[in-house]
Design a protein around this motif. Structure first.
Motif, PDB file in Angstrom:
ATOM      1  N   UNK A 448       0.801  -1.229   0.000  1.00  0.00           N
ATOM      2  CA  UNK A 448       0.000   0.000   0.000  1.00  0.00           C
ATOM      3  C   UNK A 448       0.832   1.276   0.000  1.00  0.00           C
ATOM      4  N   UNK A 449       1.960   1.263   0.691  1.00  0.00           N
ATOM      5  CA  UNK A 449       2.776   2.472   0.796  1.00  0.00           C
ATOM      6  C   UNK A 449       4.246   2.087   0.751  1.00  0.00           C
ATOM      7  N   UNK A 450       5.049   2.974   0.195  1.00  0.00           N
ATOM      8  CA  UNK A 450       6.482   2.724   0.083  1.00  0.00           C
ATOM      9  C   UNK A 450       7.244   3.806   0.842  1.00  0.00           C
ATOM     10  N   UNK A 451       8.133   3.391   1.720  1.00  0.00           N
ATOM     11  CA  UNK A 451       9.032   4.328   2.394  1.00  0.00           C
ATOM     12  C   UNK A 451      10.287   4.475   1.548  1.00  0.00           C
ATOM     13  N   UNK A 452      10.607   5.702   1.173  1.00  0.00           N
ATOM     14  CA  UNK A 452      11.784   5.933   0.339  1.00  0.00           C
ATOM     15  C   UNK A 452      13.045   5.502   1.081  1.00  0.00           C
ATOM     16  N   UNK A 453      13.966   4.877   0.361  1.00  0.00           N
ATOM     17  CA  UNK A 453      15.222   4.441   0.978  1.00  0.00           C
ATOM     18  C   UNK A 453      16.053   3.661  -0.013  1.00  0.00           C
ATOM     19  N   UNK A 454      17.207   3.189   0.454  1.00  0.00           N
ATOM     20  CA  UNK A 454      18.145   2.451  -0.385  1.00  0.00           C
ATOM     21  C   UNK A 454      18.483   1.121   0.269  1.00  0.00           C
ATOM     22  N   UNK A 455      19.342   0.341  -0.403  1.00  0.00           N
ATOM     23  CA  UNK A 455      19.769  -0.922   0.189  1.00  0.00           C
ATOM     24  C   UNK A 455      20.742  -0.706   1.342  1.00  0.00           C
ATOM     25  N   UNK A 456      21.358   0.484   1.458  1.00  0.00           N
ATOM     26  CA  UNK A 456      22.287   0.753   2.552  1.00  0.00           C
ATOM     27  C   UNK A 456      21.525   1.358   3.731  1.00  0.00           C
ATOM     28  N   UNK A 457      21.373   0.613   4.779  1.00  0.00           N
ATOM     29  CA  UNK A 457      20.704   1.056   6.010  1.00  0.00           C
ATOM     30  C   UNK A 457      19.221   1.364   5.803  1.00  0.00           C
ATOM     31  N   UNK A 458      18.684   1.127   4.599  1.00  0.00           N
ATOM     32  CA  UNK A 458      17.294   1.460   4.336  1.00  0.00           C
ATOM     33  C   UNK A 458      17.040   2.947   4.208  1.00  0.00           C
ATOM     34  N   UNK A 459      18.116   3.752   4.120  1.00  0.00           N
ATOM     35  CA  UNK A 459      17.984   5.207   4.086  1.00  0.00           C
ATOM     36  C   UNK A 459      18.866   5.775   2.985  1.00  0.00           C
ATOM     37  N   UNK A 460      18.941   7.112   2.925  1.00  0.00           N
ATOM     38  CA  UNK A 460      19.815   7.793   1.971  1.00  0.00           C
ATOM     39  C   UNK A 460      20.995   8.462   2.660  1.00  0.00           C
TER      40      UNK A 460
END
Length: 573
Positions: A448-460
């Motif tokens: 339903x919803x996507x939290x923006x982030x990356x494969x590193x730590x789940x963040x930017x």
């Protein structure tokens, strides 16, 4: 498709990438990593697939890497080498080179993992010991180093960067390694021409593997931009609400730039491989809802990201529910919808991916491969109420092997052999797996919803949020403002606008921001800091306007932090 009740699907995705190291003013390469990884890693990885035809997996090539591989291939064809280090390998008389060229050889030819790529070779280690001895006596002593020493050093550096498969099968390499020293110009030219042949064969080898159906080739937006940040800096606060952002509120025209990078990648893929890519590994697995909208608009069928992004997205989608057990949510695809269209999203198993990236290099190859298989079987046994379990192992396909003995040869060979023989684990590709879902009418869970982030730590946090990274973004934003103004006027011809556009695209790469920060070594930071500012300066030159003095000063100097550094990261902090 094989019965889902007894078989676990495994998708291995090897991500092949190097940023654009070309100086757009001179045409020279600022760093040699494209051709060095070409003769070592891209060559070895193709060899393992050719030796194990029953292995199915995904190889992700970033178009800017393919651009440079083709450029190197053309250099050998036309006889004009624009990489300073590679060119020096072929210079007839190394006693007559300039002081700057001597420094380049001495500063470059010990840059590798000494435990796996230098110490195993006594002749190469002797060259290092001699260099260390002279260095203790002072920099001036290094000017007395002979051309023969430089010749031997150049040969050994390139031999150390040669793939294990080449060492085992190429008579030239075997003879040079046996000879050990006193390499002639003729010896160096044999190695030089071998390097050219290896590079020229890379793209054809992978195209043949794709045409046979053994591998799926996927892509990344052309110059590897951190797409969610180009679209909206505030996406960094999805996972880190207190993140410090650049003073510029947005990157000008960022959404249009992301669409450009993606369409350019699709066009590149079609031209090189004869078909459109079904899927996309976004640069750094960095995703956001606006980016997925763009992927859907461009007709892509699947994308992938990191496990941390999925966990954060599930918490966002179901804020009143605790996160389920990892085995219950990770090993399945998710459908992200926009309007009447959708895209399948896969998420990497961070633990398994990091075992390959960081831990198995310390093990015996066979033991590491057995451990990987045991972990897969444990996952299969622990999964319930999942009709189509799939494990996604996604990681860098080049940098990890430098830490392995023999460039990971034994680990990869044994792993592929075990996977080929396993009755319980089936290697596949994202495209093939997705087609099987449709055929078997397996219902895919909607996200339903996507939290923006990356494969590193789940963040930017690796690319934005501290002083140095934000300063780099601000310099890029200022350059983009200037670019937009010039593009609207009559100052440039169409050809000049195209050249400026390519240079801007190179400036937008995520790689520059990766290296800024005090957790990286000063030497690495200096190289990438210089390259980024050189690219910005060239952009202003191509726009025919003065460059601001702010790009003359280093953005970041690196430090001595004990945190993670280098070209790879663990997925979790």
């Amino acid at each position: 498709m094989t019965s889902r009740s007894s078989t676990l699907d495994l998708v291995l995705l090897w991500h092949m990438h190097q940023p654009d190291y070309r100086d757009y003013k001179t045409g020279e390469y600022m760093l040699p990593w494209v051709y060095l990884h070409a003769i070592k890693d891209y060559t070895d990885m193709a060899h393992h697939l050719e030796k194990h035809p029953n292995i199915r997996l995904v190889v992700n090539f970033v178009p800017v890497l393919l651009d440079q591989l083709e450029d190197y291939a053309d250099q050998f064809t036309h006889g004009t080498i624009r990489d300073p280090l590679l060119r020096l390998l072929a210079v007839p008389d190394l006693d007559r080179i300039s002081p700057a060229e001597r420094r380049l050889i001495l500063n470059s030819c010990f840059l590798n993992n000494h435990d796996t790529m230098l110490r195993p070779y006594p002749s190469y280690q002797y060259l290092r010991d001699l260099y260390d001895h002279l260095l203790k006596m002072g920099d001036k002593e290094l000017m007395y180093i002979s051309g023969q020493y430089l010749a031997d050093l150049l040969v050994w550096y390139h031999l150390a960067w040669t793939g294990e498969s080449v060492r085992r099968e190429n008579e030239c390499v075997v003879n040079l390694m046996s000879q050990g020293k006193l390499f002639s110009h003729g010896d160096r030219m044999l190695l030089f021409h071998l390097i050219g042949k290896l590079i020229q064969n890379i793209i054809p080898r992978y195209r043949k593997l794709a045409e046979s159906g053994q591998i799926e080739l996927s892509t990344t937006p052309h110059y590897h931009p951190l797409a969610p940040l180009l679209i909206d800096f505030t996406s960094a606060r999805d996972s880190l609400p207190e993140a410090m952002l650049p003073t510029s509120p947005v990157y000008p025209g960022g959404r249009k730039r992301v669409a450009f990078h993606l369409q350019s990648a699709i066009d590149s893929h079609r031209r090189r491989f004869g078909s459109d890519p079904a899927g996309v590994w976004p640069a750094e697995g960095a995703v956001s809802e606006p980016l997925l909208d763009i992927l859907i608009e461009h007709g892509r069928q699947w994308c992938a990201s990191g496990e941390g992004v999925l966990a954060n997205s599930l918490r966002k989608s179901h804020p009143d529910q605790p996160l389920p057990a990892r085995n219950e949510y990770l090993y399945r695809p998710y459908r992200f919808e926009t309007g009447n269209s959708s895209i399948l999203c896969f998420y990497r198993d961070d633990q398994l991916s990091d075992m390959i990236g960081f831990e198995y290099s310390k093990w015996f190859g066979h033991d590491a491969a057995e451990n990987f298989m045991q972990r897969l079987k444990q996952i299969r046994n622990e999964i319930h109420n999942n009709p189509a379990p799939v494990v996604s192992v996604i990681l860098d396909g080049e940098n990890a092997w430098e830490s392995y003995p023999y460039n990971g040869y034994y680990f990869l060979n044994d792993l592929y052999e075990m996977l080929e023989k396993s009755p319980d684990i089936r290697t596949t590709t994202f495209r093939e797996y997705s087609a099987g879902l449709s055929e078997s009418k397996v219902k895919v869970t909607r996200l339903p919803a996507l939290t923006a982030g990356s494969w590193v730590y789940g963040s930017f946090s690796t690319w934005i949020g501290d002083h140095d990274k934000n300063l780099a973004w601000e310099l890029l934003c200022a350059a983009k403002h200037s670019y937009d103004l010039v593009m609207q006027g009559p100052r440039l011809t169409d050809e000049e606008k195209t050249a400026a556009g390519k240079q801007l695209a190179s400036c937008e790469s995520s790689d520059w921001f990766w290296w800024f920060g005090d957790y990286n070594s000063p030497h690495s930071v200096e190289s990438f800091d210089f390259a980024f500012r050189r690219n910005l300066a060239n952009l202003y030159r191509l726009l025919k306007i003065p460059a601001p003095v702010t790009i003359l000063e280093p953005i970041s100097r690196g430090g001595t932090s004990t945190g993670e550094s280098g070209a790879m990261r663990h997925a979790a902090s």
